[in-house]
Design a protein around this motif. Sequence first.
Motif, mmCIF file in Angstrom:
data_model
loop_
_atom_site.group_PDB
_atom_site.id
_atom_site.type_symbol
_atom_site.label_atom_id
_atom_site.label_comp_id
_atom_site.label_asym_id
_atom_site.label_seq_id
_atom_site.Cartn_x
_atom_site.Cartn_y
_atom_site.Cartn_z
ATOM 1 N N LYS A 291 0.664 -1.343 -0.050
ATOM 2 C CA LYS A 291 0.070 0.154 -0.139
ATOM 3 C C LYS A 291 0.883 1.235 -0.195
ATOM 4 C CE LYS A 291 -4.125 -0.131 2.111
ATOM 5 N NZ LYS A 291 -4.696 -0.403 0.845
ATOM 6 N N TYR A 292 0.291 2.186 -0.780
ATOM 7 C CA TYR A 292 0.855 3.473 -0.824
ATOM 8 C C TYR A 292 -0.100 4.465 -1.227
ATOM 9 C CZ TYR A 292 4.022 7.542 -1.836
ATOM 10 O OH TYR A 292 4.575 8.464 -1.790
ATOM 11 N N GLY A 293 -0.418 5.566 -0.533
ATOM 12 C CA GLY A 293 -1.646 6.371 -0.843
ATOM 13 C C GLY A 293 -2.792 5.709 -1.026
ATOM 14 N N PRO A 294 -3.653 5.926 -2.179
ATOM 15 C CA PRO A 294 -4.729 5.120 -2.196
ATOM 16 C C PRO A 294 -4.504 4.040 -2.897
ATOM 17 C CG PRO A 294 -4.553 7.006 -3.916
ATOM 18 C CD PRO A 294 -3.426 7.022 -3.033
ATOM 19 N N HIS A 295 -3.136 3.507 -3.215
ATOM 20 C CA HIS A 295 -2.879 2.543 -4.233
ATOM 21 C C HIS A 295 -2.641 1.187 -3.458
ATOM 22 C CE1 HIS A 295 -1.992 5.064 -7.496
ATOM 23 N NE2 HIS A 295 -1.415 6.145 -6.763
ATOM 24 N N THR A 296 -2.995 -0.014 -3.956
ATOM 25 C CA THR A 296 -2.917 -1.443 -3.553
ATOM 26 C C THR A 296 -2.597 -2.039 -4.449
ATOM 27 O OG1 THR A 296 -4.624 -1.165 -1.664
ATOM 28 C CG2 THR A 296 -3.724 -3.315 -1.981
ATOM 29 N N ILE A 297 -1.145 -2.713 -4.195
ATOM 30 C CA ILE A 297 -0.675 -3.395 -5.404
ATOM 31 C C ILE A 297 -0.453 -4.941 -4.662
ATOM 32 C CG2 ILE A 297 1.347 -4.025 -6.736
ATOM 33 C CD1 ILE A 297 0.786 -0.444 -5.595
ATOM 34 N N PHE A 298 -1.407 -5.854 -5.517
ATOM 35 C CA PHE A 298 -1.284 -7.229 -5.249
ATOM 36 C C PHE A 298 -0.096 -7.881 -5.772
ATOM 37 C CE2 PHE A 298 -5.524 -5.972 -4.159
ATOM 38 C CZ PHE A 298 -5.709 -6.815 -2.767
ATOM 39 N N LEU A 299 0.695 -8.620 -5.154
ATOM 40 C CA LEU A 299 1.844 -9.122 -5.921
ATOM 41 C C LEU A 299 1.869 -10.908 -5.186
ATOM 42 C CD1 LEU A 299 5.146 -7.161 -5.735
ATOM 43 C CD2 LEU A 299 3.514 -7.709 -7.821
ATOM 44 N N PHE A 300 2.062 -11.645 -5.949
ATOM 45 C CA PHE A 300 2.432 -12.958 -5.707
ATOM 46 C C PHE A 300 3.859 -13.267 -5.917
ATOM 47 C CE2 PHE A 300 2.698 -17.620 -6.513
ATOM 48 C CZ PHE A 300 1.799 -18.049 -5.390
ATOM 49 N N VAL A 301 4.406 -13.530 -4.646
ATOM 50 C CA VAL A 301 6.007 -13.643 -4.660
ATOM 51 C C VAL A 301 6.377 -15.038 -4.014
ATOM 52 C CG1 VAL A 301 6.412 -11.106 -4.401
ATOM 53 C CG2 VAL A 301 5.937 -12.514 -2.208
ATOM 54 N N ASP A 302 7.416 -15.301 -4.261
ATOM 55 C CA ASP A 302 8.058 -16.600 -3.595
ATOM 56 C C ASP A 302 8.334 -16.426 -2.148
ATOM 57 O OD1 ASP A 302 9.860 -18.544 -2.779
ATOM 58 O OD2 ASP A 302 10.648 -18.870 -4.860
#
Length: 134
Positions: free
Chosen positions: A15-26
């Motif tokens: 999360k940053y500001g209004p952004h939410t970034i979904f990541l699939f990570v190892d």
Amino acid sequence: MAIDIPNDGISLRFKYGPHTIFLFVDRVASFDTISEQLLDVLRQRYPRGLFKGHPSLPDLTPVPPAGEDCHIKYGVPRNPRDLEAGWKALNTDNENPTTLRLKQNSVLAFSLQVNEESTPEFRVEIPAFEDDEE
């Protein structure tokens, strides 16, 4: 016969500001690797920069281009049940999601740092759901 597909990854919400970034990570990937993956997504998705607040405000945080020195600092919620309670910095040096005991869909705030020695500021805007007044 069923095929057994290994599940060595974990979904994380950044999360940053209004952004939410979904990541699939190892699960055992270093945070340096995860940071590069996150920066690649940010460069592709937000070439003009990230909104610091509501998208109607013109204040943007630029995403550094590839090759420019940039570090990402991460924060975890002070209270996982109340994201508005603030964030505390997370030491990710030589760590990975497994060693930090992050769970599926864990939330992490992030801060783009050009000067690695500066104190990270976690700007996270939590959406408010208000009843419509008639």
